[in-house]
Scaffold this active site. Structure first.
Site, PDB file in Angstrom:
ATOM      1  N   LYS A  36       0.807  -1.221   0.000  1.00 50.69           N
ATOM      2  CA  LYS A  36       0.000   0.000   0.000  1.00 50.69           C
ATOM      3  C   LYS A  36       0.842   1.274   0.000  1.00 50.69           C
ATOM      4  CE  LYS A  36      -3.865  -2.141   2.496  1.00 50.69           C
ATOM      5  NZ  LYS A  36      -4.988  -1.958   1.585  1.00 50.69           N
ATOM      6  N   ASN A  86      -4.581   1.609  -2.450  1.00 57.80           N
ATOM      7  CA  ASN A  86      -5.125   0.252  -2.384  1.00 57.80           C
ATOM      8  C   ASN A  86      -5.860  -0.149  -3.658  1.00 57.80           C
ATOM      9  OD1 ASN A  86      -7.527   1.813  -1.834  1.00 57.80           O
ATOM     10  ND2 ASN A  86      -8.444  -0.020  -0.940  1.00 57.80           N
ATOM     11  N   ASP A 108      -9.554   2.560   1.510  1.00 60.48           N
ATOM     12  CA  ASP A 108      -9.476   1.850   2.793  1.00 60.48           C
ATOM     13  C   ASP A 108     -10.151   2.616   3.927  1.00 60.48           C
ATOM     14  OD1 ASP A 108      -8.234  -0.514   2.115  1.00 60.48           O
ATOM     15  OD2 ASP A 108      -6.210   0.261   2.403  1.00 60.48           O
ATOM     16  N   LYS A 122       7.306   7.135  12.404  1.00 60.43           N
ATOM     17  CA  LYS A 122       6.274   6.776  11.424  1.00 60.43           C
ATOM     18  C   LYS A 122       4.891   7.188  11.926  1.00 60.43           C
ATOM     19  CE  LYS A 122       6.233   3.076   9.007  1.00 60.43           C
ATOM     20  NZ  LYS A 122       6.142   1.661   8.575  1.00 60.43           N
ATOM     21  N   ASN A 152       3.053   3.126  17.862  1.00 58.63           N
ATOM     22  CA  ASN A 152       3.864   2.338  16.941  1.00 58.63           C
ATOM     23  C   ASN A 152       5.258   2.118  17.500  1.00 58.63           C
ATOM     24  OD1 ASN A 152       3.900   1.067  14.260  1.00 58.63           O
ATOM     25  ND2 ASN A 152       5.532   2.509  13.805  1.00 58.63           N
ATOM     26  N   GLY A 181      -0.374   0.633  15.332  1.00 56.16           N
ATOM     27  CA  GLY A 181       0.360   0.418  14.090  1.00 56.16           C
ATOM     28  C   GLY A 181       0.361   1.667  13.225  1.00 56.16           C
ATOM     29  N   ALA A 182       1.372   1.768  12.356  1.00 60.36           N
ATOM     30  CA  ALA A 182       1.502   2.948  11.487  1.00 60.36           C
ATOM     31  C   ALA A 182       1.877   2.541  10.068  1.00 60.36           C
ATOM     32  CB  ALA A 182       2.552   3.903  12.065  1.00 60.36           C
ATOM     33  N   GLY A 183       1.375   1.388   9.636  1.00 61.51           N
ATOM     34  CA  GLY A 183       1.664   0.900   8.289  1.00 61.51           C
ATOM     35  C   GLY A 183       0.778   1.545   7.243  1.00 61.51           C
ATOM     36  N   GLY A 184       0.677   0.905   6.084  1.00 57.94           N
ATOM     37  CA  GLY A 184       0.000   1.497   4.940  1.00 57.94           C
ATOM     38  C   GLY A 184      -1.480   1.744   5.123  1.00 57.94           C
TER      39      GLY A 184
END
Length: 322
Positions: free
Chosen positions: A97, A118, A133, A187, A182, A158-161
């Site tokens: 992503k 996405n 998303d 991030k 995170n 969390g700090a992902g896509g």
């Protein structure tokens, strides 16, 4: 389909096994469009099954397929897909992503603002990245729990896509504040800075997780804790690799969460560990399957250009997900 076959034979990508109705016949010469969803590991994503059910319903010679690849080789993968004449776009799932944008020709505003993609739509010879998303997550959440965001403290794990679009859309719903937790605080701070014009936002380390959820009204796991291969770990604690110790810390942190709080997850498994622990503790929970469904209709229209009634699409897609 020769370029796709060559990519599979070389090991650059492989067809995922866990998503429903995801098989791809490389010898199918009647196929006119192929939509590919890139993921970094095998998991039971629902988009292919939903799309393929719609294609079958309208008798269209199109096919969607999840393929596994290495995000570090995203440039090679996208180049290979472009060389396939029937490749018509697709999507970016786990691991891709926030990596795929530089390999595309442009980004729609929905993706440009947050830097995460996405959905990939083909416009002539150009491929344009979109993001549904966050829109899908909020729509699904408010459908199950109307009015559950406004005035609440939200803790994003969390700090992902996926964390960025979800945080961005939640921030529009007037929460009291949004806190991103995170392992790498920098991030999380990037996300906090982006949504700060919309609401009070902070970034903290995982060591502060227990303290932050102590007055939260909504906790959202956007990490891959609880999914393969991390199915023995919950998002309520840092993942050290020591299953027993991490579970004990998860339970200690979870015990501080107010009883009225909702715990949401983006994972598609029926009951990932984060939701299981929360449900066992008496909390209301929200599955990632809702986001998967509620982002599907707008994503499908962007992707295919097919203008079909939302109610019809959602009915077909719900049945495809069982």
């Amino acid at each position: 389909m020769a370029p796709i076959k060559a990519m599979i034979e070389s090991g650059l990508v492989s067809v995922a096994a866990q998503p429903r109705n995801n098989a791809l016949d490389l010898a199918d010469d009647k196929l006119e469009r192929l939509y590919v969803f890139l993921i970094d590991h095998d998991y039971p994503g629902g988009s292919a099954a939903m799309h393929n059910a719609v294609f079958a319903h309208y008798d269209l010679p199109y096919r969607s397929c999840f393929m596994i690849g290495d995000p570090a080789r995203v440039g090679e993968i996208v180049a290979g897909l472009r060389s396939c004449s029937i490749y018509s776009g697709g999507g970016a799932g786990s691991g891709f992503k926030d990596k795929i944008a530089p390999s595309l020709d442009s980004l729609a505003p929905s993706a440009e603002v947050i830097g995460s993609v996405n959905v990939i739509a083909r416009e002539g010879e150009r491929f344009v990245g979109h993001n549904t998303d966050g829109i899908g997550f909020v729509a699904g959440l408010l459908n199950e729990y109307p009015g559950c965001v406004a005035g609440q403290k939200i803790v994003i794990l969390g700090a992902g896509g996926t964390a960025l679009p979800i945080s961005y859309e939640l921030a529009k719903e007037k929460p009291r504040e949004v806190v991103i937790v995170n392992r790498t605080v920098a991030k999380a701070q990037t996300i906090a800075d982006l949504i700060a014009p919309l609401t009070t936002a902070r970034a903290v380390a995982e060591s502060a997780l227990g303290e932050e959820i102590a007055d939260a009204g909504l906790v959202v796991n956007t990490s891959n804790k609880g999914a393969q291969p991390n199915e023995k770990f919950s998002a309520f604690a840092a993942m050290t690799g020591n299953v027993e110790m991490d579970l004990a810390q998860s339970m200690a942190n979870l015990s501080r969460l107010p009883q009225a709080a909702i715990v949401a997850d983006i994972l598609l498994e029926d009951l990932p560990l984060t939701l299981k622990l929360a449900r066992n503790a008496g909390h209301r929970t929200h599955s990632g399957q809702h986001m998967n469904l509620f982002q599907a209709a707008p994503a499908f229209k962007i992707l295919t250009g097919l203008d079909k009634p939302d109610a019809t699409l959602l009915d077909i897609m719900r049945k495809a997900l069982g």
